[in-house]
Design a protein around this motif. Structure first.
Motif, PDB file in Angstrom:
ATOM      1  N   ILE A   1     -85.158 -68.147 106.776  1.00 42.53           N
ATOM      2  CA  ILE A   1     -85.283 -68.850 107.610  1.00 42.53           C
ATOM      3  C   ILE A   1     -83.882 -69.923 108.037  1.00 42.53           C
ATOM      4  O   ILE A   1     -83.823 -69.801 109.184  1.00 42.53           O
TER       5      ILE A   1
ATOM      6  N   ARG B   1     -93.982 -70.106 104.969  1.00 36.82           N
ATOM      7  CA  ARG B   1     -93.109 -70.169 105.865  1.00 36.82           C
ATOM      8  C   ARG B   1     -93.089 -70.864 107.127  1.00 36.82           C
ATOM      9  O   ARG B   1     -92.331 -71.648 107.732  1.00 36.82           O
TER      10      ARG B   1
ATOM     11  N   GLN C   1     -90.317 -73.363 108.314  1.00 37.61           N
ATOM     12  CA  GLN C   1     -89.583 -73.117 109.828  1.00 37.61           C
ATOM     13  C   GLN C   1     -89.642 -74.513 110.363  1.00 37.61           C
ATOM     14  O   GLN C   1     -88.639 -74.857 111.107  1.00 37.61           O
TER      15      GLN C   1
ATOM     16  N   VAL D   1     -87.044 -67.167 100.920  1.00 37.69           N
ATOM     17  CA  VAL D   1     -87.887 -67.599 102.228  1.00 37.69           C
ATOM     18  C   VAL D   1     -86.784 -68.670 102.856  1.00 37.69           C
ATOM     19  O   VAL D   1     -86.605 -68.721 104.124  1.00 37.69           O
TER      20      VAL D   1
ATOM     21  N   GLU E   1     -94.788 -67.313 100.458  1.00 38.26           N
ATOM     22  CA  GLU E   1     -94.805 -66.652 102.054  1.00 38.26           C
ATOM     23  C   GLU E   1     -95.834 -67.685 102.917  1.00 38.26           C
ATOM     24  O   GLU E   1     -95.447 -67.703 104.161  1.00 38.26           O
TER      25      GLU E   1
END
Ligand code: HEM
Ligand code: SF4
Lengths: 63, 400
Positions: free
Chosen positions: B361, B120, B124, B357, B117
């Protein structure tokens, strides 16, 4: 509800943490499950039961 | 059903129906409904059991009497290449506890939910950079080579400490290893080249440690370079081909289900659940998860004898009406968390928090940034990966 997690059985993929983040976490050093709240409030019971159902290693028990 | 038909119906890998590229092979789907634990003939003439229902798949994969050790005689192999590799630099995916647990636990901290996490923002940024480049002055591109594949490749390289400049090399070798058509020779060569590359990489980390997994395994001092290389190879291959194919196939499935796509665009809080549903609906490990019985075990009323091979067809399990009513359709609002797309039992995918994840994304960013996203070739011309162990598409020409 009493929640127990068997750290020997746990394979650390973290599904329980995703289902019930207020009840389960993973140990910093090896990602193995820890129980944050062994007697969670009623509103979390369903999430805990789901966590027990999806745990791939049958490491979570609820009584 | 005549004998010829039933034999023909249960050859593995089984063919999908033409025109239904998202659905499991009809022969195996039929078996789930009529004869859920059934004998099948593999490509090499050997036979094994298919376990097709959700509950039975969970039982087998959760039962230590079913072994993942590919060196046991009778273990079912889906390709010639996989069979030829037995015993050469094995990794924990094909070992049993306690060896499996000892090795897997060297990596669980790296893939735990918190760690992943925290990545991220980095993932991204990578997704945005790739889309910046893909859309720069253009209105069409191949989504696989420009986005779906480079994103997880960049991430796994960063995690492992593998230079991304070498991606053409390891992507090519992975393709050979995962192709159902590769010969034993081709597979051996690719495997050796990958191992040699990763062994040299591990050696180089000794003098110049970094924060990557390979370097930390070296520093830990419990494994030799070849063992570290084998682990690195497993992560490198498992870490990019899977997510890449899930991403591209997810986009295609959403484009084919415009109502679901619209729901997702309107409400991005659905993305997490939608990714679980896409994992369920698409189940890219489409030929089954292999095991071998070490004792006689009764599953779904059938006795599987010690020494007999089993393929757990997770794709049919994920369509099981008892668990997923209306499971043949894609429903981004469904609670699909009980899917077995990542397997089940102690071997359940180690990289699943990362895959989640990346997929969340990728899907969210594509839908948000490319509101006019559409397929740029007729659907019938999409090159599906019927020839690969991991399902998906070889290319996905899109426009926006
Ligand atoms: C959508 C993406 C993915 C899917 C569908 C997927 C699926 C699977 C499945 C079905 C298994 C179980 C194999 C078995 O029981 O024999 C597995 C295991 C594994 N996966 Fe994934 N995977 C994905 C992404 C990843 C990623 C991103 C990584 C790593 C970086 C990864 C690393 C692994 C490893 C190391 C194992 C072996 C675990 C063990 O044996 O204990 N996977 N995966
Ligand atoms: S779901 Fe089960 S195996 Fe996974 S981390 Fe939680 S307790 Fe461990």
């Amino acid at each position: 509800m009493r929640v127990h997690a068997d750290q020997e059985k746990c394979c650390g993929a973290g599904s329980c943490v995703l289902s019930a983040p207020d009840v389960f976490d993973q140990r910093e050093e090896d990602g193995i499950v820890i129980v944050l709240d062994a007697q969670p409030p009623a509103e979390l019971h369903e999430a805990v039961r789901e966590a027990a159902a999806i745990c791939p290693a049958a490491a979570i028990s609820v009584s | 059903m005549t004998t010829a038909e039933s034999l023909d119906a249960l050859t593995v890998p089984a063919a999908r129906a033409s025109g239904c590229p998202f659905d499991p092979a009809p022969s195996v789907e039929r078996a789930r409904q009529t004869d859920p634990v059934i004998r099948a003939t593999l490509w090499d003439g050997s036979s094994c059991w298919l376990v097709t229902r959700h509950q039975d798949v969970r039982e087998v994969l959760g039962d230590p009497r079913f072994s993942a050790d590919a060196t046991r005689p009778g273990f079912p192999f889906l390709t010639q290449g996989l069979r030829e590799l037995v015993g050469r630099n094995p990794t924990f995916i094909r070992m049993d506890d306690p060896d499996h647990a000892r090795l897997r636990r060297m990596l669980t901290a790296d893939f735990m939910v918190k760690k992943v996490e925290a990545m991220r923002p980095e993932v991204q940024r990578m997704a945005d950079d790739l889309l910046d480049r893909m859309t720069d002055g253009r209105t069409s591109a191949d989504l696989v080579s420009e986005f779906a594949l480079p994103l997880p490749s960049l991430v796994i390289c960063l995690l492992l400490g593998v230079p991304y400049e070498d991606h053409a090399f390891f992507q090519d070798r992975s393709r050979v290893l995962l192709s159902l058509r590769s010969t034993g020779d081709e597979v051996r060569t690719s495997m050796d080249e990958l191992l040699e590359y990763l062994t040299r990489l591990a050696e180089s980390k000794q003098g110049a440690p970094d924060d990557g997994i390979v370097s930390r395994l070296v520093a830990r001092g419990e494994l030799d370079f070849t063992e570290i290389a084998a682990m690195g190879r497993l992560l490198l291959i498992a870490g990019h081909e899977t997510t890449a194919n899930m991403t591209a196939l997810s986009v295609l499935a959403l484009l084919r289900n415009p109502d679901q796509l619209a729901r997702l665009r309107d409400d991005s809080s659905l993305v997490k659940g939608a990714v679980e549903e896409l994992l369920r609906y698409l189940t890219i490990i489409h030929n089954g998860v292999p095991r071998i019985a070490t004792e006689d075990v009764t599953v779904g009323g059938r006795t599987i004898r010690a020494g007999e091979g089993v393929l757990c067809t997770v794709n049919t399990a994920n369509r099981d009406e008892d668990v997923f009513p209306g499971g043949d359709s894609l429903d981004v609002g469904r609670d699909a968390r009980r899917h077995v797309a990542f397997g089940f039992g102690v071997h359940q995918c180690l990289g699943q928090p990362l895959a989640r994840v990346e997929l969340q994304i990728a899907v969210e960013t594509l839908l948000r940034r490319l509101p006019g996203l559409r397929l740029d070739i007729p659907f019938e011309d999409v090159p599906f990966r019927h020839d690969m162990g991991i399902y998906g598409v070889h290319a996905l020409p899109v426009a926006w």
